[in-house]
Each structure stands twice: as structure tokens, then as C-alpha cells.
Scaffold this motif. Structure first.
Motif, PDB file in Angstrom:
ATOM      1  N   PHE A   1       2.808  10.990  -9.278  1.00 54.34           N
ATOM      2  CA  PHE A   1       2.025  11.587 -10.361  1.00 54.34           C
ATOM      3  C   PHE A   1       1.443  12.933  -9.941  1.00 54.34           C
ATOM      4  O   PHE A   1       1.465  13.902 -10.698  1.00 54.34           O
ATOM      5  CB  PHE A   1       0.909  10.632 -10.810  1.00 54.34           C
ATOM      6  CG  PHE A   1       1.387   9.660 -11.843  1.00 54.34           C
ATOM      7  CD1 PHE A   1       1.370  10.011 -13.193  1.00 54.34           C
ATOM      8  CD2 PHE A   1       1.876   8.412 -11.491  1.00 54.34           C
ATOM      9  CE1 PHE A   1       1.819   9.123 -14.160  1.00 54.34           C
ATOM     10  CE2 PHE A   1       2.329   7.529 -12.450  1.00 54.34           C
ATOM     11  CZ  PHE A   1       2.303   7.877 -13.785  1.00 54.34           C
ATOM     12  N   TRP A   2       0.933  12.973  -8.723  1.00 53.77           N
ATOM     13  CA  TRP A   2       0.346  14.214  -8.210  1.00 53.77           C
ATOM     14  C   TRP A   2       1.406  15.315  -8.145  1.00 53.77           C
ATOM     15  O   TRP A   2       1.220  16.425  -8.637  1.00 53.77           O
ATOM     16  CB  TRP A   2      -0.271  13.948  -6.829  1.00 53.77           C
ATOM     17  CG  TRP A   2      -0.827  15.159  -6.145  1.00 53.77           C
ATOM     18  CD1 TRP A   2      -0.328  15.787  -5.050  1.00 53.77           C
ATOM     19  CD2 TRP A   2      -2.007  15.891  -6.516  1.00 53.77           C
ATOM     20  NE1 TRP A   2      -1.105  16.859  -4.705  1.00 53.77           N
ATOM     21  CE2 TRP A   2      -2.153  16.948  -5.593  1.00 53.77           C
ATOM     22  CE3 TRP A   2      -2.954  15.739  -7.542  1.00 53.77           C
ATOM     23  CZ2 TRP A   2      -3.200  17.854  -5.653  1.00 53.77           C
ATOM     24  CZ3 TRP A   2      -4.004  16.656  -7.600  1.00 53.77           C
ATOM     25  CH2 TRP A   2      -4.121  17.691  -6.663  1.00 53.77           C
TER      26      TRP A   2
ATOM     27  N   SER B   1       0.826  -1.217   0.000  1.00 54.53           N
ATOM     28  CA  SER B   1       0.000   0.000   0.000  1.00 54.53           C
ATOM     29  C   SER B   1       0.859   1.264   0.000  1.00 54.53           C
ATOM     30  O   SER B   1       0.463   2.292  -0.540  1.00 54.53           O
ATOM     31  CB  SER B   1      -0.942  -0.003   1.204  1.00 54.53           C
ATOM     32  OG  SER B   1      -0.189   0.166   2.386  1.00 54.53           O
TER      33      SER B   1
ATOM     34  N   HIS C   1       1.611   2.001  -3.491  1.00 57.30           N
ATOM     35  CA  HIS C   1       0.467   2.637  -4.153  1.00 57.30           C
ATOM     36  C   HIS C   1       0.457   4.135  -3.876  1.00 57.30           C
ATOM     37  O   HIS C   1       0.285   4.949  -4.783  1.00 57.30           O
ATOM     38  CB  HIS C   1      -0.854   2.016  -3.665  1.00 57.30           C
ATOM     39  CG  HIS C   1      -0.985   0.576  -4.045  1.00 57.30           C
ATOM     40  ND1 HIS C   1      -1.932  -0.267  -3.502  1.00 57.30           N
ATOM     41  CD2 HIS C   1      -0.270  -0.184  -4.911  1.00 57.30           C
ATOM     42  CE1 HIS C   1      -1.792  -1.479  -4.006  1.00 57.30           C
ATOM     43  NE2 HIS C   1      -0.790  -1.446  -4.864  1.00 57.30           N
ATOM     44  N   THR C   2       0.657   4.478  -2.584  1.00 61.18           N
ATOM     45  CA  THR C   2       0.715   5.897  -2.221  1.00 61.18           C
ATOM     46  C   THR C   2       1.842   6.589  -2.990  1.00 61.18           C
ATOM     47  O   THR C   2       1.682   7.698  -3.492  1.00 61.18           O
ATOM     48  CB  THR C   2       0.993   6.054  -0.713  1.00 61.18           C
ATOM     49  OG1 THR C   2       0.184   5.130  -0.016  1.00 61.18           O
ATOM     50  CG2 THR C   2       0.728   7.463  -0.256  1.00 61.18           C
TER      51      THR C   2
ATOM     52  N   VAL D   1       3.164   5.840  -5.901  1.00 61.05           N
ATOM     53  CA  VAL D   1       2.825   6.058  -7.312  1.00 61.05           C
ATOM     54  C   VAL D   1       1.912   7.275  -7.432  1.00 61.05           C
ATOM     55  O   VAL D   1       2.151   8.193  -8.228  1.00 61.05           O
ATOM     56  CB  VAL D   1       2.137   4.813  -7.914  1.00 61.05           C
ATOM     57  CG1 VAL D   1       1.648   5.112  -9.333  1.00 61.05           C
ATOM     58  CG2 VAL D   1       3.087   3.634  -7.917  1.00 61.05           C
ATOM     59  N   TRP D   2       0.870   7.262  -6.599  1.00 65.21           N
ATOM     60  CA  TRP D   2      -0.068   8.393  -6.625  1.00 65.21           C
ATOM     61  C   TRP D   2       0.656   9.710  -6.333  1.00 65.21           C
ATOM     62  O   TRP D   2       0.485  10.692  -7.047  1.00 65.21           O
ATOM     63  CB  TRP D   2      -1.200   8.139  -5.623  1.00 65.21           C
ATOM     64  CG  TRP D   2      -1.979   9.378  -5.319  1.00 65.21           C
ATOM     65  CD1 TRP D   2      -1.973  10.082  -4.172  1.00 65.21           C
ATOM     66  CD2 TRP D   2      -2.859  10.072  -6.215  1.00 65.21           C
ATOM     67  NE1 TRP D   2      -2.786  11.188  -4.274  1.00 65.21           N
ATOM     68  CE2 TRP D   2      -3.346  11.194  -5.536  1.00 65.21           C
ATOM     69  CE3 TRP D   2      -3.260   9.843  -7.542  1.00 65.21           C
ATOM     70  CZ2 TRP D   2      -4.227  12.099  -6.114  1.00 65.21           C
ATOM     71  CZ3 TRP D   2      -4.141  10.752  -8.121  1.00 65.21           C
ATOM     72  CH2 TRP D   2      -4.621  11.864  -7.400  1.00 65.21           C
ATOM     73  N   ASN D   3       1.489   9.699  -5.269  1.00 64.96           N
ATOM     74  CA  ASN D   3       2.237  10.898  -4.897  1.00 64.96           C
ATOM     75  C   ASN D   3       3.072  11.418  -6.051  1.00 64.96           C
ATOM     76  O   ASN D   3       3.112  12.622  -6.333  1.00 64.96           O
ATOM     77  CB  ASN D   3       3.192  10.601  -3.739  1.00 64.96           C
ATOM     78  CG  ASN D   3       2.466  10.566  -2.413  1.00 64.96           C
ATOM     79  OD1 ASN D   3       1.303  10.955  -2.343  1.00 64.96           O
ATOM     80  ND2 ASN D   3       3.137  10.070  -1.385  1.00 64.96           N
TER      81      ASN D   3
END
Lengths: 363, 309
Positions: free
Chosen positions: B89-90, B79, B82-83, B85-87
């Protein structure tokens, strides 16, 4: 109907004063040419008419509206730039359509105008091309087309032919003249080329150092230049000048210099008489000098040493030394003459010009 | 004439081995070799080793053996990954948009004529010139929970009544590092776009003005399309750098609080070096590769399309 009038127009960049008290009325449908050496203020004047340059003082009117504070887009003018200024990312059609789109014309009307302009200029086949796929001459036509489609009150041209090669320039000059006859729109044209000015202009404004030197029809400038600068600038090869002293010889005025003694005719004599004893500049155009014959009065003849012979085919240019002065004469192409020949030449007395040595104004 | 004669005379004096360099193929080889060796030694070889490492179960002190895609399977279900990857891109997306917008705005301002233009242009570059670690430390003080000058200012202005814990709150921490990245990245955008703006002839703007385009329309129809090739290249560079950013997050938050600000590089570092799970760290690093690859390919294709337009 569009008149452009300039009243006491001035432009200063910081401390340099580039346009000085220009007063001028450009008539409806007139083709007015501004000509002068670079830095004379002609382009700045044009840019002030366009609204691209702020006016320091004075007034510009288009018809009866003072346009000093009106932005370029609302002056109803179109301009052709020296480097064409075509939008590189738009097609030829896109370039021509841009001004109409900005003014929210109907699509059908835009298309009609583009096709019309394209057929006038012979660029129908190029409409989908990008500017970089075009030759210099074609770009020039597109730039003209962009101005034509707008159907403006006034056309402004900023040295539009100076980037073309000599042959194309002559061709485009003729086309511009035809175009103006066909469209009959008031035009202001800036150039440093006096041949363009003479051939295109209904009237010509000669400028130097920000001052207007003379305004007039081409032949008026050629025949009766207002001062020495205009006399030297208009005409090619340029007018010959010799420093002379005005003297009285048996009651008739004579212009005298070492190796040169020319009797002044008619009206010129009357005007010169007032300045007897003073220094002046004598001007004579190369085409007004010929080989002396028995018909020429001795007071209009002089001796010359030929230094260089320039064969042009249609004429011969002789670079000669006359006393202390260097002169050029344009003579018949059939004449047999070689460098270092000594010739007796004569001038047409009616074509003589005299300029005040100090003010340089015509006498 | 004189030049060819000279070079002919000179080549006669050269040794046979040097004369070979007159042949373009040999010259190309000679010139390319140093670069190829350097790139191979410091990019290709480590990359290859990284791939091998990610397919093993190596830890610190344990050479490990081949385990296939096990590490990738593991991070796929992680998890924190996952954070991350999101971070990433953001972080990349938001900063790029802001850097482009602010950079373009600055570039347009700097493209005007005003007194002291040269000095201002030089000053603009400061955030870009200062080593990131140093400037980030300065920022760290500004966001410090106790000594924050930002909090002090807001408090004195009466805008807040209690301290804001900038780096202790997950969302605020992310926002903080985004702000710093934008601050550091804007000069690069501004100067590059300024260079691009200066290649656009002023005559085009004058022509558009006479054609009836208002300032905003002139920007939209003339400046923006003509600036597009430069813009795309700058964005490409920036995206690559931001996507793989490390120093800024490492100094500011170390990936915290509670792993809320990890990017690929910082998480890979923490797992691989910090906890010694070398193979998993390598797998996380490599996971960046497909994303970056797609981004770069798409942008390069687009750049080519714009340039041939």
C-alpha cells in the motif's frame, strides 16, 4: 464610455507580417465590423485588442490607457468565440458566473446579473443544463450571456455566427443588432461574411493581406469603394469588372473594350480625362444593369449573350458574356429570358466605377 | 449504388458457411472466440488453479490435499505478510502520488511550444521503453553499497562523509525502490496526460483568461476538471500495475533487507517458488485480489460519474 484606438499596429509571426500599420479609432458605443477574406489579419487584430496576442509594434488604447502590456483580464473586455468556448464541465449558469466569481462579485449580484442576461437572451429555462445538452443556437446565446453579465467596456466577437446554419445565422444577426441597441456597448466584430458586415456594422473595416483597405459606413463602402478589392468584396452578387481603355471620343471620355463602349458621365469623366489613353477597370454592380429602353442613351447601352439564367424568385440573375468580359445582371423577375438569348442592356451611368489598372485604386 | 451491387455479387460467390458471417451474431461469435480462448487458457484457468492450490497443502513434490482456509489463516498471522501488505500500500500510494504530480507537471511543460518538442517528447518515454529488468540493474549499480555513483557524487559535493548503504537499510531500501518506480512510471503518466491536455481547446484557456482567471485558477477550474477522466484512467492502470509489481523489487532487493521491501508478488514468489510452499504462495497471491477488486470497482464507479457529468 469606451473608445478603442489602434495606432500603427503591426503583428509578425516569425517571418509573416499579418497585420500592417493599422490605424483606427473605434468610437464610444460604436459597432465596428472587421471584414475580409481568411488570412487578412482581422482575427489577429481582434486578438491583439483582447490581449491574447502580443503586439509586435504600435499601440492599442482603451479610452486613454495604453493596454499593450495589460493582460486580458485587466482590460475590461468580454469576448465571444467562434466555437463558443463554453466550459463543458460547468452548467449554463456556471459558465456565466465564472467571470464574476473570478472577480469576487457577491453571490446575490452574480445571480441578479445571470437572471437579467438570461431573460434578455431567452435562456432562463436552460440555466442548469450543460453545454453539450444545448443546440448550436443555444450555445451561442450562452456565450453571449457570459459576455453580457460581465458588463464590460468593450465586446469582442470572433466570427460568432459562422458555426450556425444559414437560417439561424440570419435570426441571430437580427438579435445581435437589437442587443447592441439595447446595451449600447462599444463592440468589435470580426467576420468574413460581407452581409453580416453590412447589416451589423455602424462602420466597417475591410482588410486584405494585413492592410486596411477602407473604413466607412456600410453604404459608403457600397457606393464609393476605395479600390477594386473593396468594390468586389462588398455587395452580392459581386460587382462586374471589365478591362477597358480610356479614350477620348469627340471631347467626351469613353471606356472602351471589345464589344463595350461606355460614355463616362459628369465627375467621373473629369477624373478619367487625366488618364486618357491608359488602361483601367470598369466596375458596375449587377443591380445597376437593366434591359435597355428608349430612355437609355445609346452610349450607356451594350449587347450581351445570356449564358445562364438563375431564377431566384425575387430577381433573376443573368450570367452573360459582354465582349470579352463575363458579367452578371440582376433583372426584374417578370422578365422572360432564356439561355443563349441576345439582349440589349443598359447601365445606370451614375453608378459606374473606374479603377486604375495598376494601383487598383478608384479613379 | 455501385458498392452494394458489388457486395451483393460477391456474397453470391461466397460459400454458405462464410455467408453465415453476414449475420452479426455469428460474426460476433467468430471474432470473440480467439480472445475468449486465450483469456480462458492463460488467465481464467490459472486463476482457478491458483484458488484450488491456495485451498490445499501442496508443496514441491507433494500434490497435497484440501485443507480449507488453513493457508489464509496462517498468512493472516504471519508478521512478514503484515509487512508485505503495508509495503504494497505504501509503495503503491507514494509512487502514484509522485507519478501523477511529476507526470502532470511534465505534461504541462511538454504541452507548450518550444524548439525540439518532438525529440524531447520521444526522450521522455525512454524509462518506459527500456525493459524494466535492464534499467533496474543500472539502478542497482547506482545504489550499490561500494560503487554507488550517488554516494560518490554526494561525497564529492561534501554533503556526506561516509557511505550510505542504500539497499542495506530497510527504510532507505524502500525509498530507493519507490524512486525507481517513479522514474519508470512518470513517462506513462506524462504522455497520457499530455494526450489528454491536447484535447482541451486553447480557446477555453483564452476564455478563462479574459474571464479574469489567473494561470493557477485556469489550471484548477478548467484544465484539471477537464483532464479528470484521463487522469482517473491513468491512475487506475498505474495502481493495478504497481500493486502487482514484481520485477523491480525482485532485481533490486529480492524483498530484503530482512523482508523489509516485500510486495505481494515478491513474497508470494519467495514462499511459493523459493521455499516450495506452493499453497501458501498461492494464498498470498490471491490475497491481492480483494484489495485490487475494491480499488478497481471504486475507481470505475468514479470514472463513470465523472464521464457522465
Amino acid at each position: 464610455m469606451a473608445e478603442v484606438s489602434l495606432h500603427k499596429l503591426n503583428k509578425k509571426f516569425d517571418t509573416t507580417h499579418v497585420v500592417k500599420d493599422v490605424d483606427l479609432k473605434i468610437r464610444d458605443k460604436e459597432f465596428m465590423v472587421f471584414v475580409g477574406p481568411s488570412g487578412c489579419g482581422k482575427t489577429t487584430t481582434l486578438r491583439m485588442i483582447a490581449g491574447l496576442e502580443a503586439i509586435t509594434s504600435g499601440e492599442i488604447r482603451i479610452d486613454d490607457t495604453v493596454v499593450n502590456e495589460i493582460p486580458p483580464m485587466d482590460r475590461d473586455i468580454a469576448m465571444v468565440f467562434q466555437n463558443y468556448a463554453l466550459y463543458p464541465h460547468m452548467s449554463v449558469a456556471g459558465n456565466m458566473a465564472f467571470g464574476l466569481k473570478m472577480r469576487k462579485f457577491e453571490k446575490a449580484e452574480i445571480e441578479k446579473r445571470i437572471n437579467n442576461a438570461a431573460s434578455i437572451l431567452g435562456i432562463e429555462g436552460l440555466l442548469q443544463r450543460k453545454p453539450r445538452q444545448l443546440s448550436g443556437g443555444q450555445r451561442q446565446r450562452v456565450a453571449l450571456g457570459r459576455a453580457i453579465v460581465r458588463d464590460p467596456k468593450v465586446f469582442l466577437f470572433d466570427e460568432p455566427l459562422s458555426n450556425l446554419d444559414a437560417k439561424l445565422r440570419v435570426q441571430m444577426r437580427v438579435e445581435l443588432k437589437k442587443l447592441h441597441e439595447r446595451l449600447a456597448v462599444t463592440s468589435v466584430y470580426v467576420t468574413h461574411d460581407q452581409v453580416e458586415a453590412m447589416t451589423l456594422g455602424d462602420r466597417v473595416v475591410v482588410m486584405k493581406d494585413g492592410w486596411v483597405q477602407q473604413v466607412g459606413e456600410p453604404l459608403e463602402l457600397y457606393n464609393t469603394p476605395a479600390n477594386r478589392f473593396v468594390a468586389g468584396f462588398i455587395g452580392s452578387p459581386a460587382m462586374n469588372f471589365a478591362d477597358v481603355t480610356l479614350v477620348e471620343n469627340g471631347g467626351s471620355p469613353v471606356a472602351e473594350a471589345p464589344g463595350l463602349r461606355i460614355g463616362l458621365p459628369g465627375e467621373l469623366a473629369t477624373r478619367a480625362r487625366a488618364k486618357t489613353g491608359r488602361k483601367a477597370t470598369l466596375g458596375i454592380r449587377p443591380e445597376d444593369i437593366h434591359i435597355a429602353t428608349a430612355a437609355d442613351a445609346p452610349e450607356h447601352c451594350f449587347d450581351a449573350d445570356v449564358e445562364v439564367v438563375e431564377q431566384l424568385g425575387s430577381e433573376i440573375l443573368l450570367d452573360m458574356r459582354v465582349g470579352a468580359a463575363l458579367m452578371v445582371a440582376s433583372v426584374e423577375p417578370t422578365l422572360r429570358v432564356r439561355a443563349h438569348d441576345k439582349l440589349k442592356l443598359a447601365l445606370k451611368p451614375g453608378r459606374l466605377h473606374l479603377f486604375d489598372a495598376e494601383t487598383e485604386a478608384a479613379i | 449504388m455501385a458498392v452494394t451491387a458489388l457486395s451483393a455479387a460477391e456474397s453470391k460467390r461466397l460459400s454458405p458457411r462464410l455467408r453465415k458471417l453476414e449475420d452479426e451474431r455469428w460474426l460476433a461469435l467468430a471474432l470473440l472466440t480467439p480472445t475468449a480462448v486465450l483469456l480462458g487458457l492463460f488467465i481464467a484457468y490459472p486463476f482457478f488453479e491458483g484458488v484450488l492450490l491456495s485451498l490445499s497443502n501442496a508443496r514441491v513434490g507433494h500434490p497435497g490435499e484440501f485443507v480449507g482456509l488453513k493457508n489464509f489463516y496462517k498468512i493472516w498471522n504471519d508478521s512478514i505478510f503484515h509487512t508485505t501488505v503495508w509495503n504494497t500500500f505504501w509503495y503503491t500510494g507514494v509512487t502514484t502520488v509522485f507519478k501523477l504530480a511529476l507526470g502532470l507537471w511534465l505534461a504541462i511543460l511538454l504541452n507548450r511550444h518550444f524548439r525540439g518538442k518532438a525529440i524531447i517528447r520521444a526522450f521522455i518515454l525512454l524509462p518506459f521503453i527500456i525493459p524494466t529488468v535492464l534499467s533496474t540493474f543500472a539502478w542497482k549499480w547506482m545504489f550499490d553499497p561500494t560503487f554507488s555513483v550517488i554516494n560518490w557524487t554526494l561525497f564529492q559535493l561534501g554533503l556526506i562523509t561516509t557511505r550510505i548503504n542504500w539497499l542495506g537499510d530497510p527504510d532507505l531500501a524502500m525509498t530507493s525502490i519507490i524512486v525507481i518506480n517513479i522514474w519508470r512510471g512518470v513517462p506513462f503518466f506524462a504522455i497520457t496526460l499530455l494526450a489528454g491536455l491536447q484535447t482541451i481547446s486553447p480557446e477555453l484557456h483564452e476564455a478563462a483568461a479574459i474571464d479574469g482567471a489567473r494561470p493557477w485558477q485556469r489550471f484548477w477550474h478548467v484544465t484539471w476538471p477537464l483532464l479528470m477522466p484521463v487522469t482517473l484512467v491513468v491512475v487506475l492502470f498505474s495502481v493495478i500495475q504497481t500493486f502487482a509489481d514484481f520485477q523491480l523489487v525482485y532485481v533490486m532487493t529480492g524483498g530484503g533487507p530482512a523482508n523489509a521491501t516485500h510486495l505481494f508478488a515478491t513474497y508470494a514468489y519467495q514462499l511459493g517458488i523459493g521455499t516450495g510452499l506452493l499453497s501458501e504462495g498461492a494464498a498470498i497471491s490471491l490475497a491481492m485480489f480483494p484489495f485490487l477488486f475494491v480499488i478497481v470497482v471504486v475507481q470505475l464507479l468514479y470514472i463513470r460519474r465523472v464521464e457522465t457529468r
